[in-house]
Design an enzyme around this catalytic site. Structure first.
Site, PDB file in Angstrom:
ATOM      1  N   ALA A  24      -3.706  -4.722   0.813  1.00 47.33           N
ATOM      2  CA  ALA A  24      -4.439  -5.971   1.031  1.00 47.33           C
ATOM      3  C   ALA A  24      -4.418  -6.441   2.474  1.00 47.33           C
ATOM      4  O   ALA A  24      -5.395  -7.034   2.952  1.00 47.33           O
ATOM      5  CB  ALA A  24      -3.874  -7.063   0.129  1.00 47.33           C
ATOM      6  N   HIS A  25      -3.330  -6.205   3.189  1.00 44.66           N
ATOM      7  CA  HIS A  25      -3.268  -6.752   4.547  1.00 44.66           C
ATOM      8  C   HIS A  25      -4.201  -6.032   5.512  1.00 44.66           C
ATOM      9  O   HIS A  25      -4.394  -6.472   6.644  1.00 44.66           O
ATOM     10  CB  HIS A  25      -1.830  -6.735   5.081  1.00 44.66           C
TER      11      HIS A  25
ATOM     12  N   GLY B  67       0.810  -1.203   0.000  1.00 48.31           N
ATOM     13  CA  GLY B  67       0.000   0.000   0.000  1.00 48.31           C
ATOM     14  C   GLY B  67       0.845   1.256   0.000  1.00 48.31           C
ATOM     15  O   GLY B  67       0.509   2.249  -0.667  1.00 48.31           O
ATOM     16  N   THR B  68       1.935   1.246   0.746  1.00 48.03           N
ATOM     17  CA  THR B  68       2.836   2.396   0.768  1.00 48.03           C
ATOM     18  C   THR B  68       3.439   2.643  -0.609  1.00 48.03           C
ATOM     19  O   THR B  68       3.539   3.784  -1.070  1.00 48.03           O
ATOM     20  CB  THR B  68       3.949   2.176   1.804  1.00 48.03           C
TER      21      THR B  68
ATOM     22  N   CYS C 107       3.835   8.462  24.515  1.00 44.50           N
ATOM     23  CA  CYS C 107       4.567   7.710  25.520  1.00 44.50           C
ATOM     24  C   CYS C 107       5.049   6.362  25.012  1.00 44.50           C
ATOM     25  O   CYS C 107       5.850   5.699  25.667  1.00 44.50           O
ATOM     26  CB  CYS C 107       3.686   7.490  26.750  1.00 44.50           C
TER      27      CYS C 107
END
Length: 469
Positions: free
Chosen positions: A195-196, A69-70, A320
């Site tokens: 897809a994931h 996707g990236t 944090c």
């Protein structure tokens, strides 16, 4: 052990597993070859493309598969910008886009382009008017996610697409979080997905570019995937991705209705069961399976570890939990509390018993984390420690030296000190923790006090609060 982090990665769907195993035997050959094995692989690839295009709502020849996707986002942004370089180098994005979009924007800016971020409201939503106000004659591309990955807020994509179309600007939509639930409405120009996120295998992305959109791939020429995603496609994974997308979409309406009830239960009961908590994101216009909340006076990393020990896998946008101590850019843009942040994203099949178990465990875990930080009663003001108070200040004002203290300690010290000044008095917190810039104003909003602003100091920044209650 309940897994409540599908916004990061969904478990492999059974259909994906079956399709992957079957295509490992049938789809190993080069689909560009004309012999029998190649033709068989090509049939599988074409069928996967048609299934994915149907789910996206585009033509098969408008869609290509990418390695992630990236990769799809970076390819889409770079290609659309290059295709319209004669128009100008102005890129518009929302302030809460996924980091892949923001990284692409940063690369564009480093190469000499300009970037404008459209702000969001406290629920995390943009306004179409916000986009309209920044589009100009030099704008080459606008980007907007379909739904936010951290708080679940669904964006007004169709309305923004209308604004962009009126200005003659293509709109790229990152649909990674929403595509499994349904198609993206509106006249988008470029769309990306992963897809994931819907239960397909990792390593498959989708990139759809509408016909008529100027697009110039920035890779060396390649004959595969229309030249937009070079390299040999992972055909078994692509087949599994398309098959699982079709399967989850067939189940989406029923599963969304069921999970929305469970998420509504979490939204209501967390606010009742846990003192000093802020549930963030739009309560109505949101993804059906995702809820995010932040707990005052809590170390986010410790909270996640304790929930994991209790058997619940969740994630966080809390500063944090970051080695850089920088709060989530999404929570920062929304202006909401970041400390003690928990994101719950339920997978299909989650039961009411699992959600009820989480709600039973959560209050005790939060109380335990607060106790380790010396906060037994978060709502009650305790005397500020002598080591932190300045002896020279008048009784109606107090300055706390919180230099070196990290999230959530500066806010804890502020909460302890506010009751030691009269109503109308002020407390100034001196802090070198970047998170204080976000969490102190958020604390004021939650507790009904007035945030007066900040001022730089030789060491750190002074944040001043006026007591109102």
């Amino acid at each position: 052990m309940p897994y409540f982090d599908t916004a990061s990665a969904a478990p492999l769907h059974p259909v994906a597993r079956q399709a992957l195993q079957a295509s490992l035997d049938e789809g190993w050959a080069d689909p560009a070859r004309l012999y029998r094995e190649g033709r068989r692989a090509r049939l599988l690839l074409d069928a996967a493309r048609e299934a994915a295009a149907e789910a996206v709502g585009c033509r098969p020849d408008e869609l290509v598969f990418t390695p992630s996707g990236t990769h799809a986002v970076h390819t889409g942004v770079a290609g659309a910008l290059a295709g319209r370089r004669r128009v100008g180098g102005h890129l518009v994005v929302s302030a809460v886009e996924h980091s892949s979009v923001l990284h692409a924007a940063a690369a564009h800016e480093a190469a000499g382009g300009t970037v404008t971020q459209v702000p969001v409201d406290r629920a995390g939503a943009v306004s179409p008017a916000g986009y309209a106000s920044v589009l100009d004659a030099s704008t080459a591309l606008a980007c907007l996610q379909s739904a936010n990955h951290e708080v679940g807020t669904v964006q007004p994509v169709a309305e923004v697409a209308e604004v962009c179309a009126a200005a003659g600007v293509p709109l790229l939509v990152d649909a990674a979080q929403s595509l499994g639930w349904g198609p993206v409405e509106g006249g988008w120009s470029v769309l990306t997905a992963s897809a994931h996120k819907w239960g397909g295998p990792a390593g498959v992305g989708l990139l759809a570019v509408r016909k008529g959109v100027r697009f110039s791939p920035q890779f060396p020429a390649d004959e595969r995937e229309s030249g937009r995603s070079p390299g040999f496609v992972n055909l078994p994974a692509v087949v599994a991705a398309a098959a699982s997308l079709r399967a989850v979409r067939a189940e989406a309406d029923a599963e969304a209705a069921r999970l929305r009830i469970l998420v509504d239960r979490i939204r209501r009961r967390v606010a009742r069961l846990v003192p000093d908590v802020e549930v963030v994101g739009d309560p109505e216009r949101r993804l059906p399976h995702l809820v995010t909340f932040s707990c005052l006076y809590v170390d986010g990393e410790t909270l996640l570890h304790e929930l994991d020990r209790a058997g619940y896998s969740v994630s966080s946008g809390s500063s944090c939990t970051s080695s850089t101590l920088t709060p989530s850019h999404v929570l920062r843009a929304m202006g909401v509390l970041s400390e003690g942040n928990v994101r719950v994203s339920l997978p299909p099949g989650t039961t009411a018993q699992e959600v009820n178990g989480f709600l039973e465990v959560l209050p005790g875990v939060v109380a335990g984390v607060r106790a380790t930080l010396g906060v037994a009663e978060p709502a009650a003001a305790a005397p500020v420690s002598d080591a932190l108070a300045s002896d020279s200040l008048a009784s109606d004002s107090l300055e706390i030296d919180a230099l070196g203290l990290r999230c959530p300690q500066p806010v804890i010290e502020l909460a302890r000190a506010i009751g030691t000044v009269p109503i109308g008095g002020t407390v100034t917190v001196l802090s070198d923790d970047e998170v204080a810039r976000l969490d102190i104003p958020a604390w004021c909003t939650m507790r009904g006090h007035t945030y007066l602003g900040e001022a730089p100091r030789p060491a750190g920044v002074a944040y001043t609060v006026r007591r109102r209650v």
